[in-house]
Design a protein around this motif. Structure first.
Motif, mmCIF file in Angstrom:
data_model
loop_
_atom_site.group_PDB
_atom_site.id
_atom_site.type_symbol
_atom_site.label_atom_id
_atom_site.label_comp_id
_atom_site.label_asym_id
_atom_site.label_seq_id
_atom_site.Cartn_x
_atom_site.Cartn_y
_atom_site.Cartn_z
ATOM 1 N N ARG A 250 -2.375 -9.811 8.624
ATOM 2 C CA ARG A 250 -2.413 -9.246 6.924
ATOM 3 C C ARG A 250 -2.312 -7.660 7.057
ATOM 4 O O ARG A 250 -1.982 -7.017 6.416
ATOM 5 N N ALA A 251 -2.969 -6.941 8.394
ATOM 6 C CA ALA A 251 -3.115 -5.723 8.527
ATOM 7 C C ALA A 251 -1.572 -5.356 8.813
ATOM 8 O O ALA A 251 -1.177 -4.200 8.332
ATOM 9 N N LEU A 252 -0.597 -6.105 9.510
ATOM 10 C CA LEU A 252 0.734 -5.621 9.749
ATOM 11 C C LEU A 252 1.357 -5.608 8.547
ATOM 12 O O LEU A 252 2.140 -4.869 8.291
ATOM 13 N N LEU A 253 1.320 -6.370 7.527
ATOM 14 C CA LEU A 253 1.876 -6.617 6.179
ATOM 15 C C LEU A 253 1.593 -5.148 5.348
ATOM 16 O O LEU A 253 2.173 -4.620 4.665
ATOM 17 N N ARG A 254 0.244 -4.940 5.677
ATOM 18 C CA ARG A 254 -0.268 -3.740 4.724
ATOM 19 C C ARG A 254 0.657 -2.532 5.332
ATOM 20 O O ARG A 254 0.951 -1.424 4.496
ATOM 21 N N LEU A 255 0.668 -2.322 6.606
ATOM 22 C CA LEU A 255 1.331 -1.412 7.226
ATOM 23 C C LEU A 255 2.848 -1.295 6.795
ATOM 24 O O LEU A 255 3.269 -0.164 6.779
ATOM 25 N N ARG A 256 3.303 -2.220 6.897
ATOM 26 C CA ARG A 256 4.944 -2.361 6.334
ATOM 27 C C ARG A 256 4.911 -2.202 5.193
ATOM 28 O O ARG A 256 6.155 -1.620 4.693
ATOM 29 N N ARG A 257 4.211 -2.663 4.313
ATOM 30 C CA ARG A 257 4.478 -2.126 2.915
ATOM 31 C C ARG A 257 4.313 -0.687 2.507
ATOM 32 O O ARG A 257 5.139 -0.173 1.489
ATOM 33 N N GLY A 258 3.608 0.079 3.221
ATOM 34 C CA GLY A 258 3.380 1.553 3.007
ATOM 35 C C GLY A 258 2.653 1.851 1.668
ATOM 36 O O GLY A 258 1.917 0.746 1.311
ATOM 37 N N PRO A 259 2.797 3.018 1.169
ATOM 38 C CA PRO A 259 1.914 3.436 0.177
ATOM 39 C C PRO A 259 2.302 2.904 -1.140
ATOM 40 O O PRO A 259 3.576 2.409 -1.266
ATOM 41 N N LEU A 260 1.486 2.487 -2.091
ATOM 42 C CA LEU A 260 1.863 1.898 -3.378
ATOM 43 C C LEU A 260 2.417 2.725 -4.095
ATOM 44 O O LEU A 260 2.122 3.939 -4.206
ATOM 45 N N PRO A 261 3.521 2.424 -4.848
ATOM 46 C CA PRO A 261 4.172 3.237 -5.996
ATOM 47 C C PRO A 261 3.273 3.761 -7.153
ATOM 48 O O PRO A 261 2.432 2.867 -7.520
ATOM 49 N N ILE A 262 3.669 4.827 -7.658
ATOM 50 C CA ILE A 262 3.094 5.222 -8.623
ATOM 51 C C ILE A 262 3.474 4.779 -10.095
ATOM 52 O O ILE A 262 4.799 4.533 -10.290
ATOM 53 N N ASP A 263 2.719 4.478 -10.981
ATOM 54 C CA ASP A 263 3.167 3.769 -12.050
ATOM 55 C C ASP A 263 3.486 4.943 -13.237
ATOM 56 O O ASP A 263 2.517 5.924 -13.366
ATOM 57 N N VAL A 264 4.522 4.789 -13.674
ATOM 58 C CA VAL A 264 5.027 5.855 -14.642
ATOM 59 C C VAL A 264 4.494 5.879 -15.737
ATOM 60 O O VAL A 264 4.320 6.907 -16.712
ATOM 61 N N ASN A 265 4.064 4.638 -16.311
ATOM 62 C CA ASN A 265 3.260 4.677 -17.351
ATOM 63 C C ASN A 265 1.851 4.922 -17.614
ATOM 64 O O ASN A 265 1.147 4.721 -18.501
ATOM 65 N N ALA A 266 1.299 5.009 -16.275
ATOM 66 C CA ALA A 266 0.098 5.472 -16.159
ATOM 67 C C ALA A 266 -0.413 6.788 -17.004
ATOM 68 O O ALA A 266 0.300 7.836 -16.932
ATOM 69 N N GLU A 267 -1.487 7.071 -17.301
ATOM 70 C CA GLU A 267 -1.937 8.298 -18.131
ATOM 71 C C GLU A 267 -2.295 9.221 -16.866
ATOM 72 O O GLU A 267 -2.972 8.899 -15.991
#
Length: 361
Positions: free
Chosen positions: A316-333
């Motif tokens: 699980r830790a390796l998957l989190r590292l591979r995924r990288g940072p979460l993308p920014i939601d353009v629709n968020a305020e």
């Protein structure tokens, strides 16, 4: 409660706690000093050396003789000092009388455990003339156990003669049950230690121990320990230990039932150890045979479960590292872009020339 009063109360409690700790430490130190002086006491010392130690022993006996179970080690040491001192003939009758009263109180209540044993040991040290009568009274607390002792003797003989596996298992079960019946309490009273040392019980237990030791030697014979060999107190060398280990792996793999029977015999001998030193070679061989050369299934299952948890967490830790940072939601305020506050200020520095400073002499 005001803070000032609360602080005062806490200070008083702290002082009380410190006082209790100091008193306890002083008592422990005094006890340790008394034990040291009692252990080092010699009747050949000069009077100036002997008198303080003997007076301390008298104080300890006067305080603990009516309840010796409160500090057995200290009262035994004090008793040893008094028996070696020159004042023992004059004080012996008084000490005997006190110990006789304590022992009578225990025996009247049917107490045959550790407290009465300590009182009996101190009473025996005082060398009373009626020691045997008290011995018989303590033995009588255990009740009549002749029938149980006879049953244990018969079970021991059957175990010694047993050769087949079925006969061995049945004889060992009977021996275990008869031994438990011999030592179990009767009418709510446990078997006193002196009753276990009596001829009726001791002879039956000795026969049972000899039968178990004989069967252990028979079971160890395929592993390389000869039945009739006398190894004495010889310690096995590393080569012999390696050879016994190899033999144990082979025999246990071919005859797993032999190891189980040896384990039962060794457990009974540990619960009822025989008097005297056993041969180290036999003890080491027994431990090597009973050692797990292959991990049992419960241990393997536990190890696999822990390994799965660790591997799962690492994956699980390796998957989190591979995924990288979460993308920014353009629709968020989003918040308005606020200009940061400029914290820089202009500072006016005033100085005067050093030439304007004059010294008036």
């Amino acid at each position: 409660m005001k803070a000032r009063r609360l602080i005062l109360v806490l200070q008083m409690l702290a002082l009380l706690l410190i006082g209790v700790l100091v008193i306890g430490a002083a008592g422990n130190r005094a006890r340790a000093n008394a034990l040291t002086s009692f252990a080092a006491y010699r009747a050949s010392w000069p009077d100036a050396w002997r008198a303080p130690v003997e007076h301390r022993a008298v104080e300890v006996l006067a305080r603990l003789l009516t309840a010796p179970d409160t500090d057995p080690e200290l009262v035994r040491a004090a008793m040893g000092v008094m028996r070696e001192s020159g004042s023992w003939p004059a004080m012996a009758d008084t000490i005997r009388g006190q110990l006789r009263g304590v022992l009578d109180a225990y025996l009247a209540g049917g107490e045959g455990g550790q407290r009465s044993r300590l009182a009996w040991e101190l009473f025996a040290l005082s060398q009373p003339p009626d020691l045997e009568s008290y011995r018989e009274r303590i033995i009588a607390l255990g009740g009549e156990r002749g029938a149980q002792a006879d049953a244990l003797r018969l079970s021991a003989e059957r175990l010694r003669q047993a050769t087949a596996t079925e006969a061995f298992d049945a004889a060992l079960d009977d021996l275990t049950a008869d031994w438990e019946r011999l030592l179990m309490p009767q009418d709510g009273r446990p078997l006193p230690w002196l009753a276990r040392q009596s001829a009726v019980v001791a002879d039956a237990e000795q026969l049972a121990q000899e039968a178990l030791s004989y069967q252990r030697r028979l079971l160890l014979e395929p592993y390389g320990v000869k039945r009739e060999a006398s190894y004495g107190m010889m310690q096995p060398d590393p080569g012999m230990i390696d050879w016994l280990d190899t033999q144990a792996r082979t025999v246990n793999a071919n005859e797993p039932g032999r190891r189980e029977r040896l384990e039962r015999v060794a457990a009974l001998l540990n619960d009822h150890p025989a008097e005297g030193d056993e041969e180290p070679v036999v003890q080491v061989a027994t431990r090597i045979v009973l050692r797990h050369h292959v991990l049992p299934w419960p241990a393997l299952g536990l190890g696999l479960a822990v390994l799965l948890v660790l591997v799962g967490g690492l994956g699980r830790a390796l998957l989190r590292l591979r995924r990288g940072p979460l993308p920014i939601d353009v629709n968020a305020e989003t918040m308005e872009n606020v200009e940061p506050i400029d914290l820089d200020t202009d500072a006016e520095t005033k100085s005067r020339s050093s030439a304007s400073i004059t010294d008036v002499g």
